[in-house]
Scaffold this motif. Sequence first.
Motif, PDB file in Angstrom:
ATOM      1  N   ILE A 171       1.135   4.172  -2.978  1.00  0.00           N
ATOM      2  CA  ILE A 171       0.971   5.632  -2.791  1.00  0.00           C
ATOM      3  C   ILE A 171       2.186   6.358  -3.379  1.00  0.00           C
ATOM      4  CG2 ILE A 171       0.772   7.533  -1.136  1.00  0.00           C
ATOM      5  CD1 ILE A 171      -0.623   5.728   0.784  1.00  0.00           C
TER       6      ILE A 171
ATOM      7  N   LEU B 142       2.052   8.955  -6.409  1.00  0.00           N
ATOM      8  CA  LEU B 142       2.499  10.324  -6.130  1.00  0.00           C
ATOM      9  C   LEU B 142       3.625  10.722  -7.075  1.00  0.00           C
ATOM     10  CD1 LEU B 142       1.778  12.550  -4.101  1.00  0.00           C
ATOM     11  CD2 LEU B 142       3.518  11.658  -2.574  1.00  0.00           C
TER      12      LEU B 142
ATOM     13  N   TYR C  51       0.828  -1.211   0.000  1.00  0.00           N
ATOM     14  CA  TYR C  51       0.000   0.000   0.000  1.00  0.00           C
ATOM     15  C   TYR C  51       0.863   1.263   0.000  1.00  0.00           C
ATOM     16  CZ  TYR C  51      -3.419   3.521   1.062  1.00  0.00           C
ATOM     17  OH  TYR C  51      -4.187   4.651   0.989  1.00  0.00           O
ATOM     18  N   LEU C  52       1.908   1.297   0.855  1.00  0.00           N
ATOM     19  CA  LEU C  52       2.789   2.470   0.902  1.00  0.00           C
ATOM     20  C   LEU C  52       3.507   2.645  -0.440  1.00  0.00           C
ATOM     21  CD1 LEU C  52       4.297   2.233   4.506  1.00  0.00           C
ATOM     22  CD2 LEU C  52       2.638   3.886   3.678  1.00  0.00           C
TER      23      LEU C  52
ATOM     24  N   ALA D 243       0.511   7.271   6.290  1.00  0.00           N
ATOM     25  CA  ALA D 243      -0.141   6.937   5.018  1.00  0.00           C
ATOM     26  C   ALA D 243      -1.215   7.972   4.678  1.00  0.00           C
ATOM     27  CB  ALA D 243      -0.745   5.539   5.100  1.00  0.00           C
TER      28      ALA D 243
ATOM     29  N   ALA E 148       0.466  11.097   3.262  1.00  0.00           N
ATOM     30  CA  ALA E 148       0.943  10.840   1.893  1.00  0.00           C
ATOM     31  C   ALA E 148      -0.231  10.772   0.921  1.00  0.00           C
ATOM     32  CB  ALA E 148       1.738   9.544   1.867  1.00  0.00           C
ATOM     33  N   ARG E 149      -1.312  10.124   1.363  1.00  0.00           N
ATOM     34  CA  ARG E 149      -2.482   9.931   0.491  1.00  0.00           C
ATOM     35  C   ARG E 149      -3.223  11.264   0.241  1.00  0.00           C
ATOM     36  NH1 ARG E 149      -5.546   9.454  -2.603  1.00  0.00           N
ATOM     37  NH2 ARG E 149      -6.884   7.740  -3.301  1.00  0.00           N
TER      38      ARG E 149
ATOM     39  N   ARG F 135      -1.737  14.158   0.296  1.00  0.00           N
ATOM     40  CA  ARG F 135      -0.843  14.892  -0.614  1.00  0.00           C
ATOM     41  C   ARG F 135      -1.079  14.442  -2.056  1.00  0.00           C
ATOM     42  NH1 ARG F 135       3.351  18.107  -1.370  1.00  0.00           N
ATOM     43  NH2 ARG F 135       4.955  17.475  -2.868  1.00  0.00           N
TER      44      ARG F 135
END
Lengths: 99, 215
Positions: A78, A82, A74-75, B192, B195-196, B198
Amino acid sequence: MKVTVRRVAVLCLLLILGIGVVDTSAEEFLMQSMQTSQQDEFVPIDELEAEDQLPAAPLLVAAYSFAWLAMFVYLWSIWRRLARVERELTQLASRTTDR
Amino acid sequence: MFSPLIVLTTIVFVCAPVFIAWAPYESTMGLVQKIFYFHLPSWAAMFMAAFVCGIASAVFLFKGRIMADRIAVASAELAVVFGLIGLVSGPLWARKAWGVWWQWDARLTMALVLWMIFVSYLLLRKYGGPGSEKLAAGVALFGMANVPFVYWSVNVWRTVHPTTNVVPTLVAGMSGPLWWSLVGFLLLYALAMMARVRLEEQRAELERVYRELDD
């Protein structure tokens, strides 16, 4: 006559006592057999056949591995999303500057 | 802001397995009970995410704040991730402790329904078309309202799942690693989440730049 009555009374007394003894021992026998059958049903886990024992370690490892993997994936997703959006923003910014 | 939180979260998660390994064995379940140290915090983080998503959705619905919508969508995604960890780790524990992978009782079924509500939120956001963010916000409110029912279900209905008084009665050797893991999951949630959010902001910025170019 008195002797006959006395004999009948003694016989009845013996009969009653006998029934009581038989009844009690039958009950005890029944209880014992039930307990034995109940104990026979329970088998401690360490006495089970090897193929019937369910090891805990693989389940524990699977649970923790999945948790770590899910968090990392999941990280990473992201971070990847991004990075893609920020790259596109940078490209657009340079395009508008060129104009 | 990101870096200290990343370092802190990493430290907590690297130390967590050591503390969990040190924790005493539970007398009846033995080794498999140690799944508890990640299972409970994952559900706690899921409940937290569900509440944040619900509150942010309410703010978006009634005040129309875009930032609240970004927080809601980020939190819904995290609710699904943490819920998935809970839904997978639970049956792995149950297989050994209860002898079955799954039981259709009140607690387990309600937890699955809660998770599916947030999956439906994300599906609605992705495929619902224009205006779906408001419909999704309504779904999130129902998701948030479901959380207390899931939590209390073990005390109200008959279920194979342990009740809520397990945590307050834990011995110190077990409660320490549990709280440590819980802090780790909440830090991970915060990290998280930032970050999400953003990512949502950058997407909005990208959309704005494209609109400007079109004009």
